[in-house]
Design an enzyme around this catalytic site. Structure first.
Site, PDB file in Angstrom:
ATOM      1  N   LYS A  54     -10.210   0.476  -1.775  1.00 13.20           N
ATOM      2  CA  LYS A  54      -9.986   0.128  -0.377  1.00 13.20           C
ATOM      3  C   LYS A  54     -10.328   1.327   0.496  1.00 13.20           C
ATOM      4  O   LYS A  54      -9.801   2.422   0.291  1.00 13.20           O
ATOM      5  CB  LYS A  54      -8.530  -0.294  -0.132  1.00 13.20           C
ATOM      6  CG  LYS A  54      -8.236  -0.622   1.342  1.00 13.20           C
ATOM      7  CD  LYS A  54      -6.826  -1.167   1.525  1.00 13.20           C
ATOM      8  CE  LYS A  54      -6.478  -1.341   3.003  1.00 13.20           C
ATOM      9  NZ  LYS A  54      -5.131  -1.895   3.203  1.00 13.20           N
ATOM     10  N   LYS A  75      -6.901   3.617  -2.700  1.00 10.28           N
ATOM     11  CA  LYS A  75      -7.186   3.522  -1.271  1.00 10.28           C
ATOM     12  C   LYS A  75      -7.386   4.915  -0.713  1.00 10.28           C
ATOM     13  O   LYS A  75      -6.657   5.849  -1.061  1.00 10.28           O
ATOM     14  CB  LYS A  75      -6.025   2.809  -0.575  1.00 10.28           C
ATOM     15  CG  LYS A  75      -6.139   2.714   0.948  1.00 10.28           C
ATOM     16  CD  LYS A  75      -4.952   1.955   1.525  1.00 10.28           C
ATOM     17  CE  LYS A  75      -4.896   2.032   3.043  1.00 10.28           C
ATOM     18  NZ  LYS A  75      -3.716   1.315   3.594  1.00 10.28           N
ATOM     19  N   ASP A  91       0.867  -1.179   0.000  1.00 15.80           N
ATOM     20  CA  ASP A  91       0.000   0.000   0.000  1.00 15.80           C
ATOM     21  C   ASP A  91       0.903   1.228   0.000  1.00 15.80           C
ATOM     22  O   ASP A  91       1.461   1.612   1.026  1.00 15.80           O
ATOM     23  CB  ASP A  91      -0.892   0.014   1.252  1.00 15.80           C
ATOM     24  CG  ASP A  91      -1.981  -1.049   1.224  1.00 15.80           C
ATOM     25  OD1 ASP A  91      -1.832  -2.022   0.447  1.00 15.80           O
ATOM     26  OD2 ASP A  91      -2.957  -0.924   1.981  1.00 15.80           O
TER      27      ASP A  91
END
Length: 222
Positions: free
Chosen positions: A182, A153, A90
């Site tokens: 996400k 995300k 991430d």
């Protein structure tokens, strides 16, 4: 409950996170069947050992939490993470470049991480929605698509704001079925998790995975 468990990245990213907490995190992840544990890069190798033989992946963060590391540094960090056992990374987008409108740099930054892991790990890109305008959020999604990322995300959880239902809906609208979404930051209950999933999130980043699963069990919804 399995369906929601497989959408949870069980997270431990506080700077004071201890080995004891890491062991507990991994044990909980295996017990509940979470998709991954998300830990700081220095904990990847140990988490991979603790999770060996399970279906739970190791996820880590790149350029975290500011996104302000150089392109080469992020790429090197991602490569080391994968070599240490991470199956997902991430990364934090270069938020300053986004605010400058330098989307070529943003795309290059993301692309370098994608290339560094070379199909060996899923790449999720944290755009830090609380710091962006709607136009910037849309442009960020376009940059991720162009760079070959897998997820957009919402948040690190360290910038004063987390995921909102409105942002998740916007990101889903922007990416359609071309990217996954996400939601992360401030998701602490089953009700909150369910709201994010219903808004279009594919994955949830949260340190409250156990509480969410207990809430799901109580509701008989999953």
């Amino acid at each position: 409950m399995e369906s929601i468990a497989k959408r949870i990245d069980h997270t431990l990213l506080k700077p004071q996170a201890s080995r004891e907490q890491l062991v507990a995190l991994c044990h909980e992840a295996v017990t509940y069947g979470f998709r991954s544990v998300c830990v700081n890069p220095c904990r990847v190798r140990e988490a991979a050992k603790l999770l060996r033989g399970s279906s739970t992946l190791v996820c880590t963060v790149i350029g975290f939490p500011l996104g302000a590391a150089t392109i080469r540094m992020k790429a090197a960090e991602a490569l080391e993470a994968v070599e240490s056992g991470a199956g997902e990374v991430d990364m934090v987008m270069n938020i300053g470049a986004a605010k400058d409108g330098d989307w070529n740099y943003v795309q290059e930054d993301i692309g370098a991480v994608v290339q560094a892991v070379a199909g060996r790990a899923v790449v999720k890109v944290i755009i830090e929605t609380c710091l962006l305008t709607e136009t910037e959020k849309r442009r960020a999604c376009s940059a991720i698509l162009a760079a070959g990322g897998d997820f957009v995300k919402t948040s690190t959880g360290f910038a004063g704001g987390g995921a909102t239902v409105e942002d998740v809906r916007l990101l889903r609208e922007c990416v359609g079925d071309k990217l996954q979404v996400k939601a992360s930051g401030g998701i602490g209950s089953y009700e909150g998790a369910r709201a994010m999933l219903e808004a279009g999130a594919d994955r949830l980043g949260t340190s409250a995975g156990v509480a969410i699963m207990n809430g799901a069990a109580g509701s008989n919804a999953y």
